[in-house]
Scaffold this active site. Structure first.
Site, PDB file in Angstrom:
ATOM      1  N   ASN A  14       0.835  -1.210   0.000  1.00 41.09           N
ATOM      2  CA  ASN A  14       0.000   0.000   0.000  1.00 41.09           C
ATOM      3  C   ASN A  14       0.862   1.250   0.000  1.00 41.09           C
ATOM      4  OD1 ASN A  14      -2.692   0.377  -0.093  1.00 41.09           O
ATOM      5  ND2 ASN A  14      -3.069  -0.237   2.003  1.00 41.09           N
ATOM      6  N   ARG A  54     -14.622  -3.483 -29.242  1.00 46.15           N
ATOM      7  CA  ARG A  54     -15.891  -3.626 -29.959  1.00 46.15           C
ATOM      8  C   ARG A  54     -15.807  -4.872 -30.830  1.00 46.15           C
ATOM      9  NH1 ARG A  54     -16.711   1.992 -32.901  1.00 46.15           N
ATOM     10  NH2 ARG A  54     -18.580   0.991 -33.733  1.00 46.15           N
ATOM     11  N   HIS A  55     -16.949  -5.260 -31.344  1.00 50.26           N
ATOM     12  CA  HIS A  55     -16.982  -6.333 -32.343  1.00 50.26           C
ATOM     13  C   HIS A  55     -16.164  -5.879 -33.548  1.00 50.26           C
ATOM     14  CE1 HIS A  55     -19.553  -3.528 -34.475  1.00 50.26           C
ATOM     15  NE2 HIS A  55     -20.114  -3.309 -33.289  1.00 50.26           N
ATOM     16  N   ASN A 111     -22.041  -1.267 -40.240  1.00 52.77           N
ATOM     17  CA  ASN A 111     -21.032  -0.236 -40.011  1.00 52.77           C
ATOM     18  C   ASN A 111     -20.596   0.360 -41.358  1.00 52.77           C
ATOM     19  OD1 ASN A 111     -19.321  -1.986 -37.337  1.00 52.77           O
ATOM     20  ND2 ASN A 111     -20.754  -0.284 -37.155  1.00 52.77           N
ATOM     21  N   ARG A 136     -22.677  -9.866 -34.185  1.00 59.22           N
ATOM     22  CA  ARG A 136     -21.333  -9.385 -34.499  1.00 59.22           C
ATOM     23  C   ARG A 136     -20.313  -9.574 -33.375  1.00 59.22           C
ATOM     24  NH1 ARG A 136     -25.213  -5.481 -34.096  1.00 59.22           N
ATOM     25  NH2 ARG A 136     -24.809  -3.422 -33.181  1.00 59.22           N
ATOM     26  N   GLU A 156     -26.063  -3.478 -27.781  1.00 60.75           N
ATOM     27  CA  GLU A 156     -25.896  -2.061 -28.109  1.00 60.75           C
ATOM     28  C   GLU A 156     -27.154  -1.264 -27.727  1.00 60.75           C
ATOM     29  OE1 GLU A 156     -24.136   0.196 -28.114  1.00 60.75           O
ATOM     30  OE2 GLU A 156     -23.433   0.952 -30.045  1.00 60.75           O
ATOM     31  N   LEU A 170     -32.201  17.309 -30.667  1.00 60.94           N
ATOM     32  CA  LEU A 170     -32.279  17.070 -29.225  1.00 60.94           C
ATOM     33  C   LEU A 170     -31.133  16.179 -28.767  1.00 60.94           C
ATOM     34  CD1 LEU A 170     -36.078  16.503 -28.637  1.00 60.94           C
ATOM     35  CD2 LEU A 170     -34.672  18.346 -27.706  1.00 60.94           C
ATOM     36  N   HIS A 198     -20.040  -3.077 -27.863  1.00 61.08           N
ATOM     37  CA  HIS A 198     -20.447  -2.130 -28.905  1.00 61.08           C
ATOM     38  C   HIS A 198     -20.036  -0.712 -28.514  1.00 61.08           C
ATOM     39  CE1 HIS A 198     -23.161  -5.309 -30.515  1.00 61.08           C
ATOM     40  NE2 HIS A 198     -23.247  -5.639 -29.243  1.00 61.08           N
TER      41      HIS A 198
END
Lengths: 465, 480
Positions: free
Chosen positions: B179, B267-268, B274, B317, B337, B361, B402
């Site tokens: 520590n 990610r995949h 994609n 995927r 995802e 938005l 994802h």
């Protein structure tokens, strides 16, 4: 390896020669390969059986095959007629012999359940108050490759013990032909038989064991060496339950516009009858005079509209949203049969595990509702305004219904279910608020074959506009 | 915050808030400002978590980790390290003449030392709760005497805070030495000191506290709410958990560990959708994506990781990617995802065309924005919480997931706030290796040299609803 999506659960798995390859990825996430033996410890009337049954119910609900083995039950089957506390005297050699045999018989059944019947957790419910007895069990577990987790309940509050005896012991088969006073006397003497040889779990002597010691019905806990995920979940659960008397009210939103059209899912508002129900619900709740009632809704318009009529604060939970029917959202059953006859049949074959394309299954629903159940355990008086599939899942938890029964539980519109814990289970009162509504309950049809005729599939669809 | 209605039996019309998609009663012209959170409100009273323990027992480690976790799950939490106040005070002290009579600050510090620092910290705690809408404050100091704890309790009682003590008890000299090495030598207190000298100084410091250390007493303090952590988590004693947030804190503390390990996030491989610039869906890997899967397998093998667990989502995927790695993997639905609802499988151009207001938005508040019939990043964090909890329990894990999911997980490990989270860079074909170190997390980014499309869309300059399509689409990455 080519991946194919399994038609029922919509899980992508490797297929070989047209058949799914045996792959452990479908196993419940993170659950250990090693079976677990939970062993209760404690004097009589400390809540061991209460905890055993509740824990078993919870674990089964979240999908962990669990069974409890109550040694007292084995004893009752063996001895047939209970005479008195003398059976439990430490100097009663014959009594001791029988009790040992019963424990062995129970452990035998435990072994069979965990090794042959595919059980994942067994709860061995007995006093197990001596270190010697516990050591026997540990050896048994070691021989069979089971992990052991002890759950000890320690309590010296005489009021709590008395209440315990009144709630569950007086009704026991041991005391059917006994008046209350005699039964209580006898039971107190029974407890005394164990007291002298009681060796509580010790943080030094038992430092290598995995256990939780529950003190004074949950005021304090000592937790030692939690080994894995399932033990961690068990500890969390045990630390959240309580025995304060309270009631849980479950109901669905008032009848919605899509309900009357026979359409599933969506996010529609209440019909005039639905609004009438909301008003009646408000009156009902007020009459019940519930102290400190919490009100929960989903984030769908129809439950919120219903809650609004109560004029009390409420909390919106996204996880209380109705099951996502994916591509079938807002369809009538007739349309589902027309457009997705295969899916419709698969659903009837296994309604619990069936996942809508791009949607959810009841199994998924249970997983997302787990935090709700955990919080319901922590809370006291709560009214949950939710949806048909959601309410079925919650009800199945409280009433210990199997996965097969769960998707067919009757949860009608405009009916409140009042659940009150009592003894080892739950009392249910069904209160219809006398406002008409469509029936949205579709029974399982006789023919669930993919090759069935449309009429056969639609036989059990309830009437709608 | 639960909605309070003024008892009118008339049912108010409900409207769905445009950003969060929460149904609320329309109260005249002012939309009732309701934080429609998907988690129940934990507590009305603020909670003061008070650390207790000798130096080098992991108090600051626990404080920082707990603070990070609570903030990530949406409970505004702040840590107040009294040692820091002392360092600030002494700095001031160094700059002024010790004996300047008109220097009240220095006088006070000299006279009251630690007490003053603690008081100053408590004052800031109060300010955090009342002026900054904080819900939890972690008071990180030794707090080793009953007297000190009593002072804190009386302040808390007066102000209406709930108090929860976290005591760390450890007598294993090896753990303590480790520590000290890991965190004290990096501390500003020892920055210019020789290592052996610093170690000796520190051990002396601990001895000073030991003499007056009064651990929480299980009998005398039985009315208090606390958890005692023994030997870095072998054993716990939990007393009087009062409410939901304390229950969650206990559960979290009981699941964390300090065993060295690494977490790999990826990610995949590049997917068919994609390539087309489409979001969501459940498509398979592109040829380059397949190549990545193989490269990932080689990379993992090269890392020589002991007992690696591999997790994927339920989407094709990620599973295809895991298949190439060739080890057993577990599928988590919670790792799926973000659900883009009505925008599933659309390109950004199509979203702009069909839902221009939604698109704007989203740019205005990407964290809280919920797709119609879909999810928000905020929802995602909530559903990932069990994943984080299990990651804390586990040791070496590779999570194949994802873009949005990876951003949420990364934000947890790197303590990124909600407004940064949705813009964290998580490119395809790149593995992030996270290794806990000292009070934080080391990140190594390994691009496996297989080309892939860019799927990262930066926040455009104009987020106004009435912007031109070109302004909205300015930051959209290239695609087919």
């Amino acid at each position: 390896r080519a991946l194919t999506q399994n038609p029922l659960k919509k899980i992508w798995m490797p297929y070989k020669n047209g058949l799914p390859e045996k792959h452990i990825s479908q196993r419940k996430v993170c659950m250990t390969n090693c079976p677990t033996l939970i062993v209760t410890v404690g004097l009589p009337a400390r809540g061991k059986t209460y905890i055993s049954k509740k824990l078993t119910r919870y674990l089964n609900w979240i999908g962990v095959s669990t069974k409890e083995f109550n040694v007292g039950q084995y004893r009752r089957e063996f001895v047939k007629i209970y005479k008195s506390f003398e059976f439990f005297r430490p100097d009663n050699e014959e009594g001791l012999k029988i009790r040992q045999q019963c424990a062995s018989a129970a452990l035998n059944d435990v072994r069979y359940y965990l090794t042959e019947e595919g059980g994942q957790v067994a709860v061995f419910d007995a006093t197990n108050t001596t270190r010697e007895r516990r050591e026997t069990i540990i050896q048994f577990a070691e021989q069979n490759g089971f992990k052991v987790f002890f759950v000890e309940s320690v309590c010296e509050d005489p009021d709590v013990i008395q209440e315990n005896i009144v709630q569950v012991k007086l009704g026991s088969p041991d005391y059917t032909n006994c008046n209350t006073e005699d039964a209580v006397q006898d039971f107190m003497k029974r407890i005394k038989c164990y007291e002298n040889s009681y060796e509580t779990l010790d943080e030094v002597l038992d430092r290598d064991l995995s256990f939780i010691k529950i003190m004074d019905v949950g005021q304090r806990y000592l937790v030692n060496r939690v080994l894995d995920h399932i033990q961690s979940r068990i500890v969390y659960y045990l630390m959240n339950i309580h025995i304060t008397p309270r009631s849980i009210y479950l109901c669905r939103h008032g009848e919605s516009d899509l309900n009357v059209k026979g359409r599933i899912g969506g996010d529609s508002g209440l019909t005039p009858r639905g609004k009438e129900f909301a008003k009646k619900l408000s009156q009902f709740i007020q009459k019940q005079k519930i102290s400190d009632l919490k009100v929960w809704t989903s984030q769908m318009k129809r439950t919120i509209q219903t809650a609004e009529a109560l004029s009390v604060p409420y909390e919106q939970w996204k996880v209380l949203n109705e099951i996502d029917a994916g591509v079938c959202e807002e369809m009538m059953y007739e349309e589902i049969q027309e457009n997705y006859p295969l899916e419709f049949a698969l659903r009837d074959q296994d309604k619990y595990r069936y996942r809508y394309p791009k949607g959810e299954s009841y199994e998924d629903l249970v997983q997302r509702l787990e935090p709700v159940i955990m919080e319901l355990e922590r809370q006291e008086n709560v009214l949950v305004i939710c949806h048909q599939a959601v309410m079925r899942c919650l009800l199945a938890y409280f009433l210990d219904k199997t996965a097969e029964e769960l998707p067919y539980l009757k949860c009608s519109l405009h009916t409140v279910l009042k659940l009150t814990p009592v003894a080892y289970g739950c009392k249910v009162e069904s209160i219809s608020l006398n406002v008409e509504a469509v029936d949205t309950h579709r029974e399982r049809p006789e023919n669930v074959e993919v090759s069935r005729m449309s009429e056969e599939a639609l036989l059990t669809v309830p009437a709608h506009l | 915050m639960a909605l309070t209605i003024n008892g009118s039996p008339e049912q108010k019309k409900l409207t769905q808030t445009p950003l969060l998609k929460i149904w609320v009663p329309w109260m005249g012209c002012n939309l009732n400002r309701r934080r429609g959170s998907s988690v129940p409100q934990f507590c009305n009273s603020p909670t003061l978590i008070v650390m207790v323990g000798l130096p080098a027992r992991g108090k600051t480690y626990i404080s920082k980790k707990l603070t990070r976790y609570l903030n990530w799950i949406g409970v505004p939490t702040k840590m107040f390290n009294v040692g820091q106040y002392r360092r600030e005070a002494v700095k001031i002290y160094k700059n002024f003449e010790f004996f300047k009579p008109d220097n009240e600050e220095a006088m006070r510090i000299r006279k009251y030392g630690q007490q003053a620092c603690a008081a100053a910290a408590l004052k800031d705690v109060s300010s955090y709760f009342t002026k900054e809408q904080g819900q939890v404050a972690v008071f990180d100091a030794t707090n080793t005497t009953r007297e000190r704890r009593a002072v804190i309790m009386s302040v808390a009682k007066e102000k209406g805070y709930k108090v929860f003590f976290v005591e760390s008890i450890c007598d294993d000299p090896e753990i303590i030495a480790e520590n000290i090495k890991q965190v004290k030598f990096g501390s500003p207190d020892y920055v210019d000191r020789d290592i052996d000298e610093a170690m000796a100084d520190f051990v002396q410091r601990i001895e000073c506290y030991k003499a007056s250390y009064m651990p929480i007493d299980d009998d005398k303090d039985r009315k208090l709410s606390y958890i005692k952590i023994f030997d870095v988590g072998i054993r716990y004693l939990v007393n009087r958990v009062q409410d939901h947030i304390q229950s969650r804190i206990v559960y979290y503390l009981m699941n964390i560990h300090v065993t060295p390990r690494s977490i790999y996030l990826s990610r995949h491989g590049e997917s068919e959708l994609n390539l087309l610039g489409r979001i969501g869906g459940d498509s398979g890997l592109s040829p380059r994506g397949q190549k990545y899967a193989s490269a990932l397998a080689a990379f993992i093998k090269g890392q020589n990781i002991k007992d690696l667990k591999v997790w994927t989502s339920h989407m094709k995927r990620t599973i295809q990617t895991a298949e190439a790695v060739g080890v057993q993997y577990e599928q988590w639905k919670a790792l799926n995802e973000i659900d883009a609802g009505v925008c599933e499988e659309l390109t950004y151009e199509e979203i702009q065309q069909n839902f221009p207001e939604e698109f704007a938005l989203r740019d205005q508040d990407k964290y809280r924005y919920r797709y119609p019939k879909g999810e928000s990043y905020e929802d995602l964090v909530h559903r990932l919480e069990p994943v984080i909890m299990e990651l804390e329990r586990q040791e070496n894990v590779l999570v194949i997931c994802h873009q949005a999911v990876m951003r949420c997980l990364l934000a947890y490990f790197l303590d990124k706030p909600a407004d940064e989270l949705p813009y964290l860079k998580c490119p395809l074909h790149t593995v992030l290796k996270l290794t806990p170190i000292a009070y934080g997390c080391k990140v190594e980014s390994c691009f496996l040299n297989i080309g892939a499309v860019n799927t990262h869309r930066e926040k455009p300059a104009n987020v106004d609803v009435n912007r031109d399509p070109e302004e909205a689409l300015q930051t959209v990455p290239d695609h087919i």
